[in-house]
Design a protein around this motif. Structure first.
Motif, PDB file in Angstrom:
ATOM      1  N   ASP A 131       0.907  -1.218   0.089  1.00 51.48           N
ATOM      2  CA  ASP A 131      -0.077  -0.018   0.048  1.00 51.48           C
ATOM      3  C   ASP A 131       0.842   1.293   0.100  1.00 51.48           C
ATOM      4  O   ASP A 131       0.497   2.435   0.475  1.00 51.48           O
ATOM      5  N   THR A 184      -0.418   4.376  -1.821  1.00 54.04           N
ATOM      6  CA  THR A 184      -1.452   4.929  -1.277  1.00 54.04           C
ATOM      7  C   THR A 184      -1.154   5.891  -0.386  1.00 54.04           C
ATOM      8  O   THR A 184      -1.370   7.006  -0.056  1.00 54.04           O
ATOM      9  N   LEU A 192      -8.922   3.886   2.372  1.00 54.21           N
ATOM     10  CA  LEU A 192      -8.330   2.543   1.979  1.00 54.21           C
ATOM     11  C   LEU A 192      -8.693   1.350   3.180  1.00 54.21           C
ATOM     12  O   LEU A 192      -9.338   0.269   2.871  1.00 54.21           O
TER      13      LEU A 192
END
Length: 220
Positions: free
Chosen positions: A41, A44, A55
């Motif tokens: 991630d 992100t 998320l």
């Protein structure tokens, strides 16, 4: 005067692990574990705190209001743990020193809150190398609004006609294009060389190449 403006997260330093840790802390405080992965991630993380919270909310099927409720908690935790895992990318310090020696003004234009950007740059030992640091809350607007970039250059005393932007995301690409300046994107972020899809003027593979690239793009 000629200037090089840098994004911070994912451009000068790999901050993803500490950013993800801050978001996961919010969910842990709710007894929900750690839904975000510091590697998978990372992209992100570089999109900001709210993007990380959203998320996690999606994965845990939580109410969207959680992002607003926990955002300040994320910022507070991150401020206290801002450089646990964060490191400058290889070659950054040497590149900055060489650019300064070649007469370049250096600035940072980031969508990180200004106080956090200043704190991180100081802890990483490079704050003194930048003549201006503008964050997400420095102005009423932020990237990709080109005003964020032009204000950074103005604070430096630079010339937009002799300026380039170094970044790592589509936000930086949009900013550079809107401002009409050359765009350099780093190839060592989460997307790797795939970031070339945004068609930068130059894809930077290592900071050792930065002084040469700057001279080639703007030889003034």
């Amino acid at each position: 005067m000629k200037s090089v403006i840098f994004d911070l997260d994912g451009t000068l330093a790999d901050t993803s692990a500490d950013l993800i840790a801050a978001a996961n802390h919010c969910f842990e405080e709710r007894g929900l574990g750690r839904p975000l992965d510091p590697i998978d991630d990372a992209l992100t993380a570089f999109r900001g705190g709210r993007a990380m919270l959203k998320l996690g909310i999606e994965r845990l099927d939580l109410d969207e209001d959680v992002a607003d409720e926990d955002y300040q908690l994320l910022l507070d935790y991150y401020a206290d743990n801002i450089d646990v895992e964060t490191e400058l990318y290889p070659g950054v310090i040497s590149a900055l020193e060489d650019l300064q020696a070649d007469g370049w003004l250096l600035g940072v234009c980031t969508n990180k809150p200004e106080s956090l950007a200043l704190s991180l740059l100081e802890r990483l030992g490079v704050l003194h190398m930048f003549g201006a640091v503008l964050g997400a809350d420095s102005l009423p607007v932020r990237k990709p609004d080109p005003t964020h970039l032009t204000a950074t250059v103005e604070a430096l005393g630079g010339d937009m006609a002799l300026t380039m932007l170094v970044g790592d995301t589509i936000t930086d690409a949009k900013t550079a294009r809107a401002a009409g300046v050359p765009l350099i994107l780093v190839a060592f972020g989460p997307e790797g060389v795939g970031i070339d899809r945004l068609e930068p003027d130059v894809l930077l593979s290592h900071y050792d190449d930065m002084p040469r690239i700057a001279a080639e793009l703007i030889g003034a």
